[in-house]
Scaffold this motif. Sequence first.
Motif, PDB file in Angstrom:
ATOM      1  N   ARG A  60       0.830  -1.201   0.000  1.00  0.00           N
ATOM      2  CA  ARG A  60       0.000   0.000   0.000  1.00  0.00           C
ATOM      3  C   ARG A  60       0.869   1.257   0.000  1.00  0.00           C
ATOM      4  O   ARG A  60       0.604   2.225  -0.703  1.00  0.00           O
ATOM      5  CB  ARG A  60      -0.908  -0.011   1.235  1.00  0.00           C
ATOM      6  CG  ARG A  60      -1.808   1.182   1.397  1.00  0.00           C
ATOM      7  CD  ARG A  60      -3.016   1.133   0.469  1.00  0.00           C
ATOM      8  NE  ARG A  60      -2.785   1.935  -0.716  1.00  0.00           N
ATOM      9  CZ  ARG A  60      -3.362   1.741  -1.896  1.00  0.00           C
ATOM     10  NH1 ARG A  60      -4.205   0.767  -2.067  1.00  0.00           N
ATOM     11  NH2 ARG A  60      -3.119   2.509  -2.917  1.00  0.00           N
ATOM     12  N   TYR A  61       1.932   1.234   0.783  1.00  0.00           N
ATOM     13  CA  TYR A  61       2.835   2.383   0.867  1.00  0.00           C
ATOM     14  C   TYR A  61       3.515   2.628  -0.472  1.00  0.00           C
ATOM     15  O   TYR A  61       3.634   3.759  -0.932  1.00  0.00           O
ATOM     16  CB  TYR A  61       3.874   2.151   1.969  1.00  0.00           C
ATOM     17  CG  TYR A  61       4.210   3.398   2.751  1.00  0.00           C
ATOM     18  CD1 TYR A  61       3.426   3.803   3.820  1.00  0.00           C
ATOM     19  CD2 TYR A  61       5.313   4.160   2.413  1.00  0.00           C
ATOM     20  CE1 TYR A  61       3.735   4.943   4.548  1.00  0.00           C
ATOM     21  CE2 TYR A  61       5.627   5.309   3.136  1.00  0.00           C
ATOM     22  CZ  TYR A  61       4.832   5.684   4.195  1.00  0.00           C
ATOM     23  OH  TYR A  61       5.139   6.822   4.890  1.00  0.00           O
ATOM     24  N   SER A  62       3.945   1.555  -1.140  1.00  0.00           N
ATOM     25  CA  SER A  62       4.577   1.679  -2.458  1.00  0.00           C
ATOM     26  C   SER A  62       3.591   2.221  -3.484  1.00  0.00           C
ATOM     27  O   SER A  62       3.941   3.065  -4.317  1.00  0.00           O
ATOM     28  CB  SER A  62       5.118   0.330  -2.920  1.00  0.00           C
ATOM     29  OG  SER A  62       6.152  -0.111  -2.078  1.00  0.00           O
ATOM     30  N   ALA A  63       2.351   1.746  -3.424  1.00  0.00           N
ATOM     31  CA  ALA A  63       1.329   2.241  -4.351  1.00  0.00           C
ATOM     32  C   ALA A  63       1.084   3.733  -4.122  1.00  0.00           C
ATOM     33  O   ALA A  63       0.950   4.506  -5.079  1.00  0.00           O
ATOM     34  CB  ALA A  63       0.034   1.449  -4.190  1.00  0.00           C
ATOM     35  N   ASP A  64       1.037   4.149  -2.855  1.00  0.00           N
ATOM     36  CA  ASP A  64       0.837   5.573  -2.545  1.00  0.00           C
ATOM     37  C   ASP A  64       2.021   6.418  -3.007  1.00  0.00           C
ATOM     38  O   ASP A  64       1.842   7.530  -3.517  1.00  0.00           O
ATOM     39  CB  ASP A  64       0.616   5.775  -1.047  1.00  0.00           C
ATOM     40  CG  ASP A  64      -0.733   5.254  -0.582  1.00  0.00           C
ATOM     41  OD1 ASP A  64      -1.619   5.007  -1.426  1.00  0.00           O
ATOM     42  OD2 ASP A  64      -0.898   5.068   0.642  1.00  0.00           O
TER      43      ASP A  64
END
Length: 171
Positions: free
Chosen positions: A144-148
């Motif tokens: 999720r952090y990478s996608a953000d």
Amino acid sequence: MILHCTKKLYAKLPESAKIAEPVTSSIGTQAHWLNRHAHLVTMRRRQCIIAVHDATRFTLLIPCLTKKDFGNLDWHFNDVFISTLLKSDMPSELVNVAATNYQPLTFDTNCNRSVQGTMNQVTQEIVYGLHHNRASVADICAYRYSADLSHRPCGVKGQKDYIWPDREMAK
């Protein structure tokens, strides 16, 4: 797939995965769109890798690595890469192509200052986000952090307009 590492990260990798000489052959030129730059960052006493795709600036965060994880970095990278594509709402056809055509990582120390600048910016954003939210690196979801991190405008040296890394990756 070539991961251009900073010297700090390259020193942590097993010798069997390293390229003796930088790739300058036609194979390296043809596969340029596969290349990424990676940096080892210590955040709150945890070793993390930030990998940025050269052309699209699509960013991956691989947090909380231990010494034995560096020997199996290919598996961790593939896991975060495919899962981040899913979290970024990429078309399923693209995710399937990425998963079935994934090649083992090779590592060298070539660098591109523009991509390194993006990695430094991303590092500052992560550190600020963790501090602001009073979060631990171990508690964040890497996908999720990478996608953000990949869903934000990003400047690229030599280009007039900003790009959106997730949109560029989808292309």
